[in-house]
Design an enzyme around this catalytic site. Sequence first.
Site, PDB file in Angstrom:
ATOM      1  N   GLY A 135       0.804  -1.212   0.000  1.00  0.00           N
ATOM      2  CA  GLY A 135       0.000   0.000   0.000  1.00  0.00           C
ATOM      3  C   GLY A 135       0.840   1.265   0.000  1.00  0.00           C
ATOM      4  O   GLY A 135       1.942   1.298   0.551  1.00  0.00           O
ATOM      5  N   ALA A 158      14.852  -4.359  26.646  1.00  0.00           N
ATOM      6  CA  ALA A 158      13.939  -5.441  27.020  1.00  0.00           C
ATOM      7  C   ALA A 158      14.133  -6.685  26.153  1.00  0.00           C
ATOM      8  O   ALA A 158      14.240  -7.805  26.667  1.00  0.00           O
ATOM      9  CB  ALA A 158      12.497  -4.952  26.935  1.00  0.00           C
ATOM     10  N   ILE A 159      14.204  -6.504  24.835  1.00  0.00           N
ATOM     11  CA  ILE A 159      14.309  -7.654  23.937  1.00  0.00           C
ATOM     12  C   ILE A 159      15.614  -8.407  24.155  1.00  0.00           C
ATOM     13  O   ILE A 159      15.633  -9.640  24.283  1.00  0.00           O
ATOM     14  CB  ILE A 159      14.164  -7.217  22.469  1.00  0.00           C
ATOM     15  CG1 ILE A 159      12.717  -6.796  22.193  1.00  0.00           C
ATOM     16  CG2 ILE A 159      14.559  -8.343  21.521  1.00  0.00           C
ATOM     17  CD1 ILE A 159      12.488  -6.201  20.820  1.00  0.00           C
ATOM     18  N   GLU A 204      26.457  -4.171  26.301  1.00  0.00           N
ATOM     19  CA  GLU A 204      25.627  -2.975  26.309  1.00  0.00           C
ATOM     20  C   GLU A 204      26.502  -1.739  26.146  1.00  0.00           C
ATOM     21  O   GLU A 204      27.479  -1.567  26.868  1.00  0.00           O
ATOM     22  CB  GLU A 204      24.829  -2.889  27.615  1.00  0.00           C
ATOM     23  CG  GLU A 204      24.130  -1.563  27.861  1.00  0.00           C
ATOM     24  CD  GLU A 204      23.173  -1.159  26.738  1.00  0.00           C
ATOM     25  OE1 GLU A 204      23.270   0.003  26.262  1.00  0.00           O
ATOM     26  OE2 GLU A 204      22.339  -1.998  26.322  1.00  0.00           O
ATOM     27  N   ALA A 258      20.168  -6.852  19.185  1.00  0.00           N
ATOM     28  CA  ALA A 258      18.975  -6.235  19.780  1.00  0.00           C
ATOM     29  C   ALA A 258      19.294  -4.780  20.096  1.00  0.00           C
ATOM     30  O   ALA A 258      19.332  -4.375  21.256  1.00  0.00           O
ATOM     31  CB  ALA A 258      18.546  -6.994  21.033  1.00  0.00           C
ATOM     32  N   ILE A 259      19.524  -4.004  19.045  1.00  0.00           N
ATOM     33  CA  ILE A 259      19.977  -2.615  19.210  1.00  0.00           C
ATOM     34  C   ILE A 259      18.895  -1.607  18.825  1.00  0.00           C
ATOM     35  O   ILE A 259      19.187  -0.452  18.544  1.00  0.00           O
ATOM     36  CB  ILE A 259      21.258  -2.357  18.398  1.00  0.00           C
ATOM     37  CG1 ILE A 259      21.037  -2.664  16.911  1.00  0.00           C
ATOM     38  CG2 ILE A 259      22.420  -3.182  18.942  1.00  0.00           C
ATOM     39  CD1 ILE A 259      22.173  -2.215  16.009  1.00  0.00           C
ATOM     40  N   HIS A 295      -3.266 -10.799  52.414  1.00  0.00           N
ATOM     41  CA  HIS A 295      -2.109 -11.547  52.910  1.00  0.00           C
ATOM     42  C   HIS A 295      -2.410 -13.043  52.848  1.00  0.00           C
ATOM     43  O   HIS A 295      -3.514 -13.451  53.169  1.00  0.00           O
ATOM     44  CB  HIS A 295      -1.808 -11.137  54.357  1.00  0.00           C
ATOM     45  CG  HIS A 295      -0.734 -11.956  54.992  1.00  0.00           C
ATOM     46  ND1 HIS A 295       0.600 -11.706  54.773  1.00  0.00           N
ATOM     47  CD2 HIS A 295      -0.796 -13.025  55.832  1.00  0.00           C
ATOM     48  CE1 HIS A 295       1.324 -12.573  55.459  1.00  0.00           C
ATOM     49  NE2 HIS A 295       0.489 -13.391  56.113  1.00  0.00           N
TER      50      HIS A 295
END
Length: 356
Positions: free
Chosen positions: A6, A74-75, A94, A160-161, A335
Amino acid sequence: VHMGEGKLTAPGKLEVKGEKGTETLTAKNIIVATGARARDLPFAPADGKRIWTYRHALVPPEMPKKLLVIGSGAIGIEFASFYSDMGAEVTVVEMLDRLVPVEDADVSAFLEKQLKKQGMTIYTGAGVEELKATATGVSAKIKGKDGKVESAEFSHAIVAIGIVPNTENIGLEALGVKTTKGHIDTDAMCRTNVPGIWAIGDVTAPPWLAHKAMHESVISVEAIAGNHPHAMDPRNIPGCTYCRPQIASVGLTEAKAKELGYEVKAGTFPFIGNGKAIALGEAEGFTKTIFDAKTGELLGAHMIGAEVTELIQGYTIGKTAELVEDDFIGTVFPHPTLSETMHEGVLAAFGRPLHI
């Protein structure tokens, strides 16, 4: 449903090229929900064999023995945790100075300690300078925070960046739809700057979460129908990371609240003080709350531990309903449940915890 590619050709007009040839669809309102895809390393695009994106990691051709995970959002952390639990030897790299950098700093520090305890190798403030797939695995060069470059071999790597919005070649430029770094700009009702064009989900601004996209779909359709839905407030969108231990949060971190000029009251309650967590054998974790000292407004809540992805909704409701500390303190929590840590987390912010 029209299957094909589309492209917006004018406000209210969409051209679809598919099995039936070229069709032109018209509508008073069009919602763009084209999503996003995983971002590749420019020097090492994913091949699905040795270098994976999250999609490859969901349907792996084989179980990795020694896994490199690049990125600790997260991923990245979810897959690192999952594959570590499945028996893989996992290394996480990281670029920033701490894991899950969008979370509260206390959560990041606790998570790193737990993952190392589980046997993971963690590099923060580090980067992958070279990544090459071989016939038998992946070779990498990792530059640590000390500037030294180490060479290492892995069986597989997960990149995973971040994500790239699917906004290319769908006609946005010709219509003058505004974007920021490729993501479509919208207002709180999901309208773009072009009348009749709306956008939802990962193709828009963060946070890029499924539940945010679903809620935006409801907001946009209700607004189109002439109703008056509540505007989307990103501060009231919970974030959940399904690693072990689980992470969940909503609102501001303590550092961000202070940066914005709030005088804060923050409190932390450890899971070791909760009977249900001890009974579950999952006593590692904590609940942290951040309040505006002047008004009692809940600014943020941050949790790490057993089933916190279920618990965070209590704080999310509280933020959406604009509850203050007395509302939480005066609420009876059953509780023995993990939810008692939520009560104690609020009490701790005001110097009144009961079970530590």
